[in-house]
Design a protein around this motif. Structure first.
Motif: not given
Length: 201
Positions: A24, A27, A57-60, A76, A101, A103
């Motif tokens: 991350e 972020r 990372t969560h940045y698609h 993934q 995601s 979340g």
């Protein structure tokens, strides 16, 4: 700042024989700026450090830029999702990119109030439809949480001189070229600064 100090140490010292694990990156700032930092750091690891790296990372959108980096492969974690929106991690890592995601589901599982979950879902749907950052005037506020008292404003405590000096001294250290005893001394100094800082609050 702490994350960036750690990131700088990795990018400045990693060699082709290193194993780097980063999670991350970027972020702690705005979405676009954070994504730019993450992409630039990944490019540096790929082109300059040339080390084996696990970069989570969560940045698609970041995955869409990786075709420019031939030595990068996307993976993934596999998830089983139910029609009710529940999911279970299957503890498998598969090739590919996750476009979702979880979340909000995790937030519900953690026990956040239903009203908060509803606001989050409505806001997410609005953002996905607009496909742009949320403006302050567009924040969703349903009636069911309108009677909740706002949290009191809290100001970030300023670092005292001892804490600031300890952090600056640590950031300037060449950690690859100090003895174990010197490292112990630096850690003790930082621990004492933190203890004094916390006890004064």
């Amino acid at each position: 700042m702490l994350e960036m100090l750690e990131c700088a140490e990795i990018l400045n010292q990693a060699t082709p024989r290193s194993l780097v694990i980063m999670d991350e990156i970027g972020r702690g700032t705005s979405t676009y700026e954070g994504m730019a930092i993450a992409y630039a750091a990944l490019c540096h690891l790929h082109d300059r450090n040339r080390c084996r790296t696990l970069f989570a990372t969560h940045y698609h959108e970041l995955a869409d830029q990786l075709s420019k980096l031939p030595s990068v492969a996307c993976h993934q974690t596999s998830v089983h999702s139910s029609q009710e929106g529940e999911f279970v991690y299957l503890h498998h890592v598969l090739p590919g990119v996750s476009r979702r995601s979880h979340g909000i589901v995790v937030a519900r599982m953690a026990g956040l109030p239903d009203s908060v979950i509803e606001v989050a879902n409505q806001t997410l749907q609005s953002l996905e439809q607009r496909n742009r950052p949320l403006a302050p005037s567009e924040t969703t506020t349903p009636a069911q949480i309108s009677n909740v008292a706002p949290l009191p404003t809290q100001h970030e405590p300023r670092l005292d001189r001892q804490m600031r000096e300890a952090l600056l001294a640590l950031s300037r250290e060449d950690l690859a070229h100090i003895t174990p005893w010197q490292a112990h001394e630096r850690l003790c100094a930082l621990k004492e600064a933190v203890r004094n800082f916390v006890s004064e609050r």
